[in-house]
Design an enzyme around this catalytic site. Structure first.
Site, PDB file in Angstrom:
ATOM      1  N   CYS A  77      -0.431  58.637  16.207  1.00 50.94           N
ATOM      2  CA  CYS A  77      -1.795  58.113  16.236  1.00 50.94           C
ATOM      3  C   CYS A  77      -1.842  56.693  15.678  1.00 50.94           C
ATOM      4  O   CYS A  77      -1.340  55.776  16.301  1.00 50.94           O
ATOM      5  CB  CYS A  77      -2.755  59.055  15.519  1.00 50.94           C
ATOM      6  SG  CYS A  77      -4.494  58.701  15.874  1.00 50.94           S
TER       7      CYS A  77
ATOM      8  N   HIS B  47      -2.070  63.503  18.880  1.00 55.22           N
ATOM      9  CA  HIS B  47      -1.603  64.235  17.706  1.00 55.22           C
ATOM     10  C   HIS B  47      -0.775  65.442  18.139  1.00 55.22           C
ATOM     11  O   HIS B  47      -1.338  66.456  18.556  1.00 55.22           O
ATOM     12  CB  HIS B  47      -2.793  64.719  16.871  1.00 55.22           C
ATOM     13  CG  HIS B  47      -3.483  63.649  16.117  1.00 55.22           C
ATOM     14  ND1 HIS B  47      -3.062  63.215  14.877  1.00 55.22           N
ATOM     15  CD2 HIS B  47      -4.574  62.909  16.421  1.00 55.22           C
ATOM     16  CE1 HIS B  47      -3.868  62.254  14.445  1.00 55.22           C
ATOM     17  NE2 HIS B  47      -4.793  62.043  15.368  1.00 55.22           N
TER      18      HIS B  47
ATOM     19  N   GLU C 245       0.727  67.509  16.292  1.00 52.07           N
ATOM     20  CA  GLU C 245       0.465  68.616  15.368  1.00 52.07           C
ATOM     21  C   GLU C 245      -0.826  69.353  15.705  1.00 52.07           C
ATOM     22  O   GLU C 245      -1.071  70.452  15.203  1.00 52.07           O
ATOM     23  CB  GLU C 245       0.435  68.110  13.922  1.00 52.07           C
ATOM     24  CG  GLU C 245      -0.812  67.338  13.524  1.00 52.07           C
ATOM     25  CD  GLU C 245      -0.795  65.879  13.931  1.00 52.07           C
ATOM     26  OE1 GLU C 245      -1.694  65.150  13.477  1.00 52.07           O
ATOM     27  OE2 GLU C 245       0.101  65.466  14.676  1.00 52.07           O
TER      28      GLU C 245
END
Length: 210
Positions: free
Chosen positions: A79, A191, A193
């Site tokens: 990011c 992202h 994650e």
């Protein structure tokens, strides 16, 4: 050992939790001794480009990141960590709005705000990721093309060196680089994650390659 750099940016918890699924040998740190010995560094986080660069420069942490890259050790930006890999950005929170903020300049390209009138800015939510040069990609290895990733950003890279792009997103007709891989430098605009099994596999691919 992986050093997840503590440089004052947000959204750290979910990133650390995701990394912990694949290795216990990591540290969220800004300690010089740890950074010097790290096998890889991850630049995570949400926030503004100029704040990220000010934090790196004023803390002296940039020196360790630069030395790490020069030593040809892997660096992975997520990011805002992805955006600062490029040459500069026009995301200026304070000061002259006509200025640009220099980035790390590991990858050729500039960060600019979305200008479209027919779509919402910021770009928030799920979008397809299209693979490019898949045979050259370590991050996207064994992943399906057109998988969905989670984005949240108002700025994107433009004028990026073609050879570094291994994935892109099509946001209402505007195609922008969303994955870059250049030597030992890696990055995702989205992202991983927060991108469920697809994103977790990207993190696993990075970690397993070390």
């Amino acid at each position: 050992m992986i050093a997840v750099l503590d440089y004052g940016m947000g959204n750290i918890h979910s990133c650390l939790k995701a990394i912990s699924l694949f290795t216990k040998d990591f540290s969220y740190t800004k300690e010089p001794s740890v950074l010097k010995e790290a096998d890889a560094i991850i630049l995570p986080g949400d926030g503004h480009f100029d704040k990220a660069m000010r934090n790196l420069n004023e803390s002296g942490l940039r020196t360790f990141v630069d030395d790490h890259v020069k030593a040809e050790k892997p660096l992975f930006g997520i990011c805002i960590g992805f955006q600062i890999l490029f040459e500069d950005s026009d995301e200026v929170v304070s000061g002259n709005k006509n200025q640009t903020v220099p980035g790390l300049a590991y990858v050729k390209g500039k960060i600019r705000k979305f200008k479209g009138k027919n779509y919402k800015v910021p770009h928030i939510g799920w979008n397809k990721l299209y693979k490019r040069n898949p045979s050259k990609s370590n991050l996207l290895k064994n992943l399906e093309d057109e998988s969905f990733a989670y984005f949240i950003h108002s700025y994107r890279p433009v004028g990026v060196e073609s050879s570094a792009i291994t994935g892109f997103c099509d946001y209402y007709g505007e195609k922008f680089p969303a994955v870059v891989e250049k030597g030992n430098v890696f990055g995702t605009q989205f992202h991983p994650e927060k991108s469920y099994s697809f994103g977790l596999k990207i993190l696993e691919n990075f970690i397993r390659s070390l």
